[in-house]
Motif scaffolding. Structure first.
Motif, PDB file in Angstrom:
ATOM      1  N   LEU A  18       0.830  -1.209   0.000  1.00 35.93           N
ATOM      2  CA  LEU A  18       0.000   0.000   0.000  1.00 35.93           C
ATOM      3  C   LEU A  18       0.865   1.260   0.000  1.00 35.93           C
ATOM      4  O   LEU A  18       0.588   2.212  -0.725  1.00 35.93           O
ATOM      5  CB  LEU A  18      -0.926   0.016   1.219  1.00 35.93           C
ATOM      6  CG  LEU A  18      -1.940  -1.121   1.340  1.00 35.93           C
ATOM      7  CD1 LEU A  18      -2.712  -0.996   2.653  1.00 35.93           C
ATOM      8  CD2 LEU A  18      -2.870  -1.163   0.165  1.00 35.93           C
ATOM      9  N   MET A  19       1.905   1.261   0.818  1.00 33.43           N
ATOM     10  CA  MET A  19       2.784   2.429   0.911  1.00 33.43           C
ATOM     11  C   MET A  19       3.585   2.609  -0.382  1.00 33.43           C
ATOM     12  O   MET A  19       3.757   3.735  -0.858  1.00 33.43           O
ATOM     13  CB  MET A  19       3.706   2.296   2.115  1.00 33.43           C
ATOM     14  CG  MET A  19       2.949   2.442   3.423  1.00 33.43           C
ATOM     15  SD  MET A  19       3.857   2.167   4.961  1.00 33.43           S
ATOM     16  CE  MET A  19       5.525   2.411   4.586  1.00 33.43           C
ATOM     17  N   LYS A  34       1.116   3.688  -3.038  1.00 31.84           N
ATOM     18  CA  LYS A  34       0.338   4.859  -2.608  1.00 31.84           C
ATOM     19  C   LYS A  34      -1.142   4.674  -2.951  1.00 31.84           C
ATOM     20  O   LYS A  34      -1.776   5.525  -3.597  1.00 31.84           O
ATOM     21  CB  LYS A  34       0.889   6.140  -3.221  1.00 31.84           C
ATOM     22  CG  LYS A  34       2.289   6.472  -2.745  1.00 31.84           C
ATOM     23  CD  LYS A  34       2.768   7.769  -3.355  1.00 31.84           C
ATOM     24  CE  LYS A  34       4.055   8.223  -2.758  1.00 31.84           C
ATOM     25  NZ  LYS A  34       5.236   7.538  -3.092  1.00 31.84           N
ATOM     26  N   ILE A  35      -1.682   3.532  -2.500  1.00 31.41           N
ATOM     27  CA  ILE A  35      -3.087   3.202  -2.737  1.00 31.41           C
ATOM     28  C   ILE A  35      -3.753   2.831  -1.415  1.00 31.41           C
ATOM     29  O   ILE A  35      -3.085   2.621  -0.408  1.00 31.41           O
ATOM     30  CB  ILE A  35      -3.234   2.031  -3.739  1.00 31.41           C
ATOM     31  CG1 ILE A  35      -2.530   0.784  -3.222  1.00 31.41           C
ATOM     32  CG2 ILE A  35      -2.741   2.428  -5.118  1.00 31.41           C
ATOM     33  CD1 ILE A  35      -2.764  -0.459  -4.048  1.00 31.41           C
ATOM     34  N   SER A  36      -5.080   2.742  -1.447  1.00 34.17           N
ATOM     35  CA  SER A  36      -5.840   2.367  -0.250  1.00 34.17           C
ATOM     36  C   SER A  36      -5.966   0.850  -0.169  1.00 34.17           C
ATOM     37  O   SER A  36      -5.710   0.128  -1.136  1.00 34.17           O
ATOM     38  CB  SER A  36      -7.242   2.985  -0.307  1.00 34.17           C
ATOM     39  OG  SER A  36      -7.982   2.386  -1.363  1.00 34.17           O
TER      40      SER A  36
END
Length: 94
Positions: free
Chosen positions: A43-44, A47-49
């Motif tokens: 996720l990091m 850069k997504i949910s």
């Protein structure tokens, strides 16, 4: 063009060194392919949910493995995802 003459021992030494370098390179490449990251790292990095990651998994955009409630991704699968969606620039400069 200049010719260089080697003895059999010199030639064998060069071949041995090349084989050793090849083994080390292959080992490094294999280690890279076996690198896993957990869902939080994924996720990091992207850069997504969490929901986007779930959608990508459901749609088959990215491969993963699940152990209990924990989800892991191979770094090579993440690279594959990015390469499959890579768009080359199309500049109109002349």
């Amino acid at each position: 063009m200049e010719a260089i003459i080697l003895t059999k021992e010199q030639y064998d030494a060069i071949v041995f060194q090349l084989e050793e370098i090849t083994k080390k390179l292959n080992k490094a490449l294999a280690a890279k392919q076996e690198t896993f990251m957990d869902n939080q790292e994924f996720l990091m990095l992207m850069k997504i949910s969490k929901r986007t990651a779930q959608t990508w998994r459901n749609e088959g955009k990215v491969s993963f493995c699940q152990v209990g409630n924990k989800i892991y991704y191979k770094m090579s699968d993440v690279e594959k995802l990015l390469n499959e969606h890579y768009n080359k620039s199309f500049s109109n400069k002349r």
